[in-house]
Scaffold this active site. Structure first.
Site, PDB file in Angstrom:
ATOM      1  N   CYS A  51       0.852  -1.189   0.000  1.00 60.22           N
ATOM      2  CA  CYS A  51       0.000   0.000   0.000  1.00 60.22           C
ATOM      3  C   CYS A  51       0.888   1.239   0.000  1.00 60.22           C
ATOM      4  O   CYS A  51       1.567   1.536   0.990  1.00 60.22           O
ATOM      5  CB  CYS A  51      -0.917  -0.017   1.214  1.00 60.22           C
ATOM      6  SG  CYS A  51      -1.820   1.533   1.470  1.00 60.22           S
ATOM      7  N   CYS A  54       0.207   3.807   2.653  1.00 57.64           N
ATOM      8  CA  CYS A  54       0.652   3.328   3.962  1.00 57.64           C
ATOM      9  C   CYS A  54       2.147   3.575   4.145  1.00 57.64           C
ATOM     10  O   CYS A  54       2.609   3.959   5.228  1.00 57.64           O
ATOM     11  CB  CYS A  54       0.359   1.833   4.109  1.00 57.64           C
ATOM     12  SG  CYS A  54      -1.397   1.413   3.992  1.00 57.64           S
TER      13      CYS A  54
END
Length: 372
Positions: A51, A54
């Site tokens: 991600c 993230c």
């Protein structure tokens, strides 16, 4: 001093921490101890491998964890490895942040919609780039070409960071979280605040809908759709009607009426006028004026029906004469007509010098009710 590797302890799984990371990783086994039973506030970072957002916020979380060490604990939870725990707190995608205090969620932030919009723009540009040199002669051809490219994008192309296709991610993460569509189609509704009148009717768009009589004078909320009218009192639905046109008339459910009013449920304005006309022109005119003088015609039903039923005791001619006398003196009640009959004043209705006359009826004379 070296920090011991707690992951090697026997018993239940504990948190793990990189050598230089201040953000511990938790899972479903350690979540209760590290988060729910923590004496300090805990910031949980819901993330996943591959991600990009993230990875972007990870350095900021490390910095915050260093600055607030001893005051706030920051941990990381992988939503792919712990989907049930993420679903419990309504986290469907990463990154997501939640603050826990005393074992309860104090605040939670879901992924921003801008991320989804950015992904849509990326796919849109990818499609336009591959179709820019092609010529189409119908919308069906364009849709067919887009469908082929989307099949290739979603089902065949493997995402580098997660090692699976978009279709596989959808089936694994999104589809289990999808809810079935509602059984009934969405219906647009408008809400309005109203107050029930003394006659336990609520005015909506120049039409009057009944509520149970005990809610007279109460403030209510009306939910208005194209076909129905629902009326609520303090969150409880107390009446439902099929919507009618704004004709100034009433829609009344017999069960909403007090017991003293239910015996009038089969009567309408037209029926009263018809019965009154059959007894005489003065009866018809008096009943018309009684209905016209009331804020709502139904409020005059009791007086009109009482006058009509006087026929049984006094006869049609006397009742008509009494109504003529009532019209002369401006009386508009059943009690006045009954008093005239009881005192035989109907027999002297024309003895006061006024010339007898017939009520004027003409198509061009509409009466006051036409304008209200």
């Amino acid at each position: 001093m070296l920090r011991p590797n707690r992951s090697k302890n026997k018993g239940h799984r504990m948190t793990t921490r990189n050598d230089h990371s201040m953000v511990a990783k938790v899972d479903i086994a350690s979540f209760e101890i590290e988060v729910l039973k923590s004496a300090k506030p805990v910031l949980v970072n819901f993330s996943m491998k591959g991600c990009a957002p993230c990875e972007r916020i990870a350095p900021f979380l490390e910095e915050i964890a260093t600055e607030l060490a001893g005051k706030v604990k920051i941990v990381k939870l992988d939503i792919v490895e712990n989907p049930e725990l993420a679903a419990q707190y309504g986290v469907r995608w990463a990154p997501g942040l939640a603050i826990f205090k005393g074992g309860e969620v104090a605040d939670i932030a879901a992924p921003k919609t801008e991320l989804v919009e950015a992904a849509v723009r990326i796919v849109e540009r990818w499609l336009l780039g591959r179709l820019r040199h092609r010529i189409f002669y119908s919308l069906a051809e364009v849709n067919a070409a887009i469908g082929e490219l989307l099949h290739d994008l979603n089902d065949k192309r493997v995402l580098r960071r997660v090692g699976v296709t978009r279709r596989q991610l959808f089936e694994e993460l999104d589809r289990p979280a999808l809810r079935p569509l509602p059984v009934e189609r969405y219906v647009f509704a408008e809400w309005r605040i109203r107050r029930a009148g003394l006659d336990y009717h609520v005015e909506i768009e120049r039409h009057y809908y009944s509520v149970p009589y005990r809610f007279a004078r109460e403030q209510v909320e009306a939910r208005i759709t194209a076909n129905t009218i629902e009326i609520f009192h303090k969150g409880e639905r107390i009446a439902a009607h099929r919507r009618s046109s704004g004709n100034g008339k009433h829609t009344t459910i017999p069960d909403h009426m007090p017991s003293a009013h239910r015996r009038f449920a089969d009567w309408t304005i037209e029926r009263i006028q018809r019965e009154a006309s059959a007894m005489g022109p003065d009866v018809a005119l008096l009943c018309e004026r009684i209905l016209a003088d009331r804020p709502h015609p139904e409020q005059g039903f009791r007086a009109c029906l009482g006058i009509i039923r006087l026929n049984k005791s006094f006869g049609r001619d006397r009742v008509n004469a009494a109504c003529g006398r009532a019209l002369e003196i401006g009386a508009r009640t059943y009690g006045s007509v009954r008093s005239i009959l009881d005192n035989h004043l109907d027999r002297t209705a024309a003895s006061n010098g006024a010339a007898p006359h017939e009520p004027i009826h003409h198509a061009n004379i509409r009466g006051p009710r036409y304008y209200h």
